[in-house]
Scaffold this active site. Structure first.
Site, PDB file in Angstrom:
ATOM      1  N   LYS A   1       0.881  -1.303  -0.010  1.00  0.00           N
ATOM      2  CA  LYS A   1       0.025   0.109   0.384  1.00  0.00           C
ATOM      3  C   LYS A   1       0.882   0.970  -0.117  1.00  0.00           C
ATOM      4  O   LYS A   1       1.729   1.131   0.591  1.00  0.00           O
ATOM      5  CB  LYS A   1      -0.709   0.263   1.521  1.00  0.00           C
ATOM      6  CG  LYS A   1      -2.296   1.132   1.564  1.00  0.00           C
ATOM      7  CD  LYS A   1      -2.869   0.606   2.272  1.00  0.00           C
ATOM      8  CE  LYS A   1      -4.298   1.356   2.248  1.00  0.00           C
ATOM      9  NZ  LYS A   1      -5.007   1.741   3.553  1.00  0.00           N
TER      10      LYS A   1
ATOM     11  N   SER B   1      -9.658   1.312   3.135  1.00  0.00           N
ATOM     12  CA  SER B   1      -9.222   2.362   2.290  1.00  0.00           C
ATOM     13  C   SER B   1      -7.823   1.528   1.072  1.00  0.00           C
ATOM     14  O   SER B   1      -7.016   1.580   0.382  1.00  0.00           O
ATOM     15  CB  SER B   1      -7.749   3.257   2.978  1.00  0.00           C
ATOM     16  OG  SER B   1      -7.047   2.825   3.714  1.00  0.00           O
TER      17      SER B   1
ATOM     18  N   SER C   1      -9.865  -0.730   7.372  1.00  0.00           N
ATOM     19  CA  SER C   1      -9.281  -0.307   5.784  1.00  0.00           C
ATOM     20  C   SER C   1      -8.433  -1.719   5.317  1.00  0.00           C
ATOM     21  O   SER C   1      -8.062  -1.876   4.481  1.00  0.00           O
ATOM     22  CB  SER C   1      -8.238   0.447   5.492  1.00  0.00           C
ATOM     23  OG  SER C   1      -9.127   1.749   5.607  1.00  0.00           O
TER      24      SER C   1
END
Length: 467
Positions: free
Chosen positions: A64, A147, A171
């Site tokens: 990420k 996310s 997330s």
């Protein structure tokens, strides 16, 4: 067919494939239609680790974009950080994965500054959940959840076996649930956040998405630099609870049916499951009435950037960050004190149970077209999409965020059947219950997966063993 990297590792050690072939297959998937937009940066070639005996040798991992990777810009999905200098060293979580032999495929799409559970970002095209996967119509484009949006799609599409991400309010678990994957939020203190761009220093957790619970166990042991204590106890030996409050409110019919089916299957397998009252969960809106940790702590980090570049932020994210600027120091300290009292009362109420069971999200993935970022071309449509976005965001985060406020741990396990949109069963508890949840997760996954296979289920992205 390869179900997870544990199977791949066995094939590598037995000489039935090679590291080079395995990583080439991952790169091919990374460039496939199903994986489009999952990465904001993709490595041209993957170096094969030298020592095959390391636990992740031959295993592709995505990262990420809020974790430092040496030589890459840690932009966190934002426009304002894209021109900063590349990271000079890896985040500790990334370094641990590399030391275990992982090959880093690329940097994944994420919600700007990790502040949403939906998965959209106006600065980068949204990777689509289920696009051509699970037998669903390729024309139906669903949000991936956030996310850690690209992390989930990278694993679902077969370009990575592990998607390194973060979980502040759900997330990891939300995109795992919406993509039919396993997502584990460990106790926050288990994995150091060194080299990670923060959202909330109180709630942030570094963790991962995988294809199976056994892969999750390996990934967690590497990220946390610890060995979990494995339990041989069978499913009937554990005591499980279903809280009636909040977690079961306003479930979409498909989720209500999937959750009830999951409980039925677990009970058939001998699980001791009771329903309990947990009224403390209804106190959360009042607890956060004067502001949240995520808003206050993100505003403290972003205040100077906002003063210079507010117009370059995603308006939906900026709105949530700026709310933290209206929270007083007294409100923040009051929230800290009240949280500790709230946690203590919940811990006492659930102490007699090994885990709690809830739907991971009360809804399945919304269509991307309903919540897409504003374009400015049609103000009325933009307004409808904004309203739908914030409604969906609140629902997607509702159940998962409870665990972050509790400083607990939680595991998402897929619980859908063929023809259904993916949905998740969440096993959760308070802090330091990670090992118990993972042990239970193996048993629950075996029970639910066995039923899904009997119904004709296939992996999200069938993978053949590379030659």
């Amino acid at each position: 067919m390869i179900s997870d990297f544990t199977v791949l590792r066995s094939a590598l050690l037995q000489g039935r494939t090679t590291v080079a072939a395995a990583l080439a297959a991952n790169q091919e998937r990374a460039r496939s239609h199903a994986c489009r937009h999952a990465y904001t940066y993709l490595e041209d070639s993957l170096a094969a680790p030298l020592a095959l005996h390391r636990p992740l040798s031959g295993v592709a991992v995505s990262v990420k974009a809020l974790f430092d990777v040496q030589g890459w810009v840690t932009h966190a999905g934002s426009k304002v950080l894209r021109e900063q200098a590349p990271a000079i060293s890896d985040a500790l979580a990334v370094a641990r994965l590399r030391a275990a032999g992982a090959a880093i495929v690329g940097q994944t799409h994420m919600v700007e500054f990790a502040f949403s559970g939906v998965g959209t970002n106006p600065h980068d095209p949204t990777p689509a959940a289920l696009d051509g996967l699970w037998g669903h119509d390729p024309g139906e484009v669903y949000v991936p959840g956030g996310s850690s949006s690209g992390a989930a799609v990278s694993v679902a599409s077969g370009s990575a076996w592990v998607g390194l991400g973060s979980d502040t309010g759900g997330s990891i678990r939300i995109p795992a649930a919406l993509n039919g994957l396993v997502g584990f939020k460990s106790t926050a203190s288990r994995v150091p956040l060194q080299g990670t761009l923060p959202l909330s220093t109180t709630l942030d957790t570094a963790c991962a998405i995988t294809r199976s619970v056994r892969d999750t166990i390996t990934a967690h042991e590497i990220l946390a630099a610890r060995r979990i204590t494995r339990s041989p106890a069978p499913l009937p030996a554990w005591r499980l609870a279903v809280p009636r409050d909040v977690m079961l409110d306003d479930l979409a019919p498909a989720v209500a049916h999937g959750f009830a089916r999951s409980l039925h299957l677990l009970r058939q397998a001998g699980a001791d499951i009771v329903e309990i009252d947990l009224p403390e969960l209804r106190e959360l809106p009042a607890l956060n009435a004067h502001g949240t940790f995520s808003a206050a702590e993100s505003f403290a980090w972003h205040r100077d950037l906002l003063a210079l570049h507010a117009a370059d932020y995603d308006p939906r994210v900026r709105q949530r960050i700026e709310a933290g600027g209206r929270m007083s120091a007294a409100d923040y300290l009051h929230l800290q004190r009240n949280r500790q009292d709230w946690m203590a009362r919940i811990d006492r109420r659930i102490a007699g149970f090994d885990a709690l069971l809830s739907p991971t999200t009360p809804i399945t993935a919304p269509l991307l077209s309903a919540v897409a970022p504003a374009t400015g071309d049609d103000p009325a449509l933009d307004a409808r999409r904004d309203a739908a976005f914030f409604t969906a965001n609140g629902l997607l985060l509702r159940n998962t965020s409870v665990v972050n406020m509790l400083d607990g741990c939680a595991l998402n396990i897929p619980c859908h059947l063929p023809g259904e949109l993916p949905m998740g069963l969440m096993l959760w508890h308070g802090a330091e219950r990670d090992d118990t949840l993972l042990a239970l997760g193996l048993l629950a996954e075996n029970c639910l997966l066995g039923n899904a296979v009997r119904q004709g289920a296939q992996p999200a992205c069938p993978l053949s063993l590379p030659d």
